[in-house]
Design a protein around this motif. Structure first.
Motif, short mmCIF file in Angstrom:
data_model
loop_
_atom_site.label_atom_id
_atom_site.label_comp_id
_atom_site.label_asym_id
_atom_site.label_seq_id
_atom_site.Cartn_x
_atom_site.Cartn_y
_atom_site.Cartn_z
N UNK A 162 -18.56 -52.84 41.42
CA UNK A 162 -18.75 -53.17 40.02
C UNK A 162 -19.85 -52.25 39.48
N UNK A 163 -19.45 -51.34 38.60
CA UNK A 163 -20.36 -50.31 38.09
C UNK A 163 -20.65 -50.60 36.62
N UNK A 164 -21.93 -50.64 36.29
CA UNK A 164 -22.33 -50.99 34.93
C UNK A 164 -22.29 -49.78 34.00
N UNK A 165 -22.07 -50.04 32.72
CA UNK A 165 -22.15 -49.00 31.70
C UNK A 165 -23.55 -48.40 31.71
N UNK A 166 -23.63 -47.08 31.59
CA UNK A 166 -24.88 -46.32 31.69
C UNK A 166 -25.54 -46.47 33.06
N UNK A 167 -24.76 -46.89 34.07
CA UNK A 167 -25.28 -46.98 35.42
C UNK A 167 -24.39 -46.25 36.40
N UNK A 168 -23.71 -45.19 35.94
CA UNK A 168 -22.67 -44.52 36.71
C UNK A 168 -23.13 -43.19 37.30
N UNK A 169 -24.45 -43.03 37.50
CA UNK A 169 -24.98 -41.75 37.95
C UNK A 169 -24.60 -41.36 39.35
N UNK A 176 -17.54 -40.48 30.94
CA UNK A 176 -17.89 -41.73 31.58
C UNK A 176 -17.33 -42.88 30.74
N UNK A 177 -16.83 -43.95 31.37
CA UNK A 177 -16.36 -45.11 30.60
C UNK A 177 -17.49 -45.73 29.78
N UNK A 178 -17.16 -46.26 28.64
CA UNK A 178 -18.15 -46.90 27.76
C UNK A 178 -18.20 -48.41 27.95
N UNK A 179 -17.79 -48.86 29.13
CA UNK A 179 -17.87 -50.27 29.48
C UNK A 179 -18.02 -50.41 30.99
N UNK A 180 -18.41 -51.59 31.43
CA UNK A 180 -18.50 -51.83 32.87
C UNK A 180 -17.15 -51.58 33.52
N UNK A 181 -17.17 -51.01 34.72
CA UNK A 181 -15.93 -50.60 35.38
C UNK A 181 -15.91 -51.08 36.82
N UNK A 182 -14.77 -51.62 37.24
CA UNK A 182 -14.57 -52.03 38.63
C UNK A 182 -13.67 -51.03 39.34
N UNK A 183 -14.07 -50.65 40.55
CA UNK A 183 -13.32 -49.66 41.32
C UNK A 183 -13.18 -50.16 42.75
N UNK A 184 -11.98 -49.97 43.31
CA UNK A 184 -11.75 -50.27 44.72
C UNK A 184 -11.61 -48.96 45.49
N UNK A 185 -12.23 -48.91 46.67
CA UNK A 185 -12.18 -47.73 47.54
C UNK A 185 -11.67 -48.16 48.90
N UNK A 186 -10.68 -47.45 49.42
CA UNK A 186 -10.15 -47.70 50.76
C UNK A 186 -10.40 -46.45 51.60
N UNK A 187 -10.97 -46.65 52.79
CA UNK A 187 -11.30 -45.51 53.65
C UNK A 187 -10.98 -45.82 55.10
N UNK A 188 -10.56 -44.78 55.83
CA UNK A 188 -10.37 -44.86 57.26
C UNK A 188 -11.07 -43.66 57.90
N UNK A 189 -11.48 -43.82 59.16
CA UNK A 189 -12.23 -42.73 59.80
C UNK A 189 -12.11 -42.82 61.31
N UNK A 190 -11.90 -41.67 61.91
CA UNK A 190 -11.90 -41.55 63.37
C UNK A 190 -13.15 -40.78 63.76
N UNK A 191 -14.03 -41.41 64.53
CA UNK A 191 -15.28 -40.78 64.97
C UNK A 191 -15.23 -40.54 66.47
#
Length: 415
Positions: free
Chosen positions: A380-387, A397-412
């Protein structure tokens, strides 16, 4: 005067280097140990409004429908040359996609280590700053539980290494080990911006102290770092010139221009962390405060906590993380008549780091030196907080609060 101070600083460093070499008992052969680590990962998001990046040095933006492999993939090599029982050279390079590709950015560790006695150790050269829980393992995915370091906490933390002198003093205390760490030198932070490209932010004076205590299944650490005598980026100087032009109709632009500079300014990092692992449960948490005298690096409070449960070869985990920036008064008291002219400036330099994240993931240790991880983040990213993010695909940049989902996989893996 600056030249004299530089010479004075070199005298003790030179003596520190020469003295152990003169006093050690020579070995018949130099012991060389080679090792390595690597990761192959991929991530994607569900948004075109913001471009996800691992940290401020990540040059690759991730958007909806795209598979980003470079941000989580790397190869590291390390060499340990033992000249005697108390003198060792450690070198480490990390190959990955980054804004600037040269010997200086690839080289992560290059230090001559002198173990003066069983309690005192000195390191001269480039070494990791032991001021965060992942200081020694930030690039080594196999050593960490998650697919990537927590964005809210580690993305703004650019001081990955220090060129200078570090000292470590260890003391047995109450059945545990207390370690004091001192560091002084200079550091360079590379930040990627999609408009101006790669920028180097250098601090010629960086000093830090930390205390860590390890006992049984517990490790705690508190630290304080101060960096000063920075050098401004070219694009910062351009923004300052534009503000001075605006001062003809708005006198406050002069103060804003001055506050934007990093030169003769100080940035302080204060952190506390704890790690616990009893073979069944795994907990790691950190809380930090960044105090900055420049608008370029906003004053920020950030924290996270991660809880994992070891179940045979699997370790499912959850993470709660938050980052909140203090909005400077200079950016909230802008006269309306200058709004259109300064809108672009506020959009670039007025973005804070205000966001919260809940994450769920799991790690599978299917081999003694290999692990497979998968993770889902809800941000959950706030407006003017997207640095911490790249702009959306529309270049804004969006002019409103924005929700983003991130999916990641990794082989170490390690070798």
């Amino acid at each position: 005067m600056s030249t004299l101070r530089h010479v004075i600083r070199l005298i003790p460093l030179s003596m520190l280097t020469i003295t152990p070499l003169l006093t050690l008992e020579a070995k018949a052969e130099i012991d060389l140990r080679l090792s390595g680590f690597g990761s192959i990962g991929a991530l994607t998001t569900n948004s075109d409004k913001l471009g996800f990046r691992r940290d401020l040095s990540d040059p690759k933006a991730s958007y909806q429908g795209e598979i980003n492999i470079s941000s989580l993939s790397l190869l590291g090599l390390q060499a340990n040359l033992e000249f005697s029982e108390n003198v060792e050279f450690v070198g480490q390079i990390v190959l990955r996609e980054q804004p600037v590709q040269n010997a200086d950015t690839i080289l992560k560790i290059a230090s001559l280590n002198w173990q003066a006695n069983d309690k005192l150790e000195f390191r001269l050269g480039r070494s990791a700053q032991r001021f965060y829980m992942l200081s020694d393992s930030r690039h080594i995915g196999f050593a960490n539980l998650w697919t990537m370091p927590v964005q809210e906490f580690y993305a703004p933390t650019g001081n990955n290494y220090l060129d200078g002198l570090t000292a470590h003093y260890r003391l047995d205390l109450a059945g545990g080990l207390l370690t004091s760490n001192f560091a002084y030198g200079e550091t360079v932070v590379v930040i990627e911006d999609e408009i101006s490209g790669a920028s180097k932010l250098s601090f010629n004076n960086s000093f830090g102290v930390s205390l860590e205590y390890e006992k049984g299944d517990w490790l705690t650490r508190i630290s304080w770092t101060e960096s000063s005598n920075g050098k401004d980026w070219p694009q910062v100087e351009q923004a300052q010139q534009a503000l001075l032009y605006l001062s003809q109709i708005w006198p406050g632009a002069i103060s804003l221009s001055r506050d934007l500079s990093i030169e003769n300014k100080t940035v302080r990092y204060t952190n506390a962390g704890v790690y616990y692992d009893n073979g069944k449960w795994s907990v790691i948490s950190e809380i930090g405060h960044i105090k900055s005298e420049s608008l370029l690096l906003p004053t920020t409070n950030n924290a996270y906590i991660s809880l994992g449960r070891h179940i045979d070869l699997f370790t499912p985990y959850i993470i709660f993380a938050s980052s909140q920036t203090e909005t400077p008064d200079q950016l909230t008291n802008i006269p309306p008549e200058t709004g259109p002219m300064i809108a672009g400036f506020v959009d670039v330099f007025g973005q804070g780091w205000d966001q919260d994240t809940f994450s769920v993931g799991t790690r599978w240790d299917f081999h003694f030196n290999m692990a497979l991880k998968a993770q889902w983040d809800y941000k959950q990213v706030e407006k003017q907080g997207m640095g911490l993010w790249f702009r959306g695909k529309d270049g804004l940049y969006p002019q409103q609060n924005t929700n983003v989902q991130v999916i990641s996989i990794r082989w170490d893996f390690t070798f």
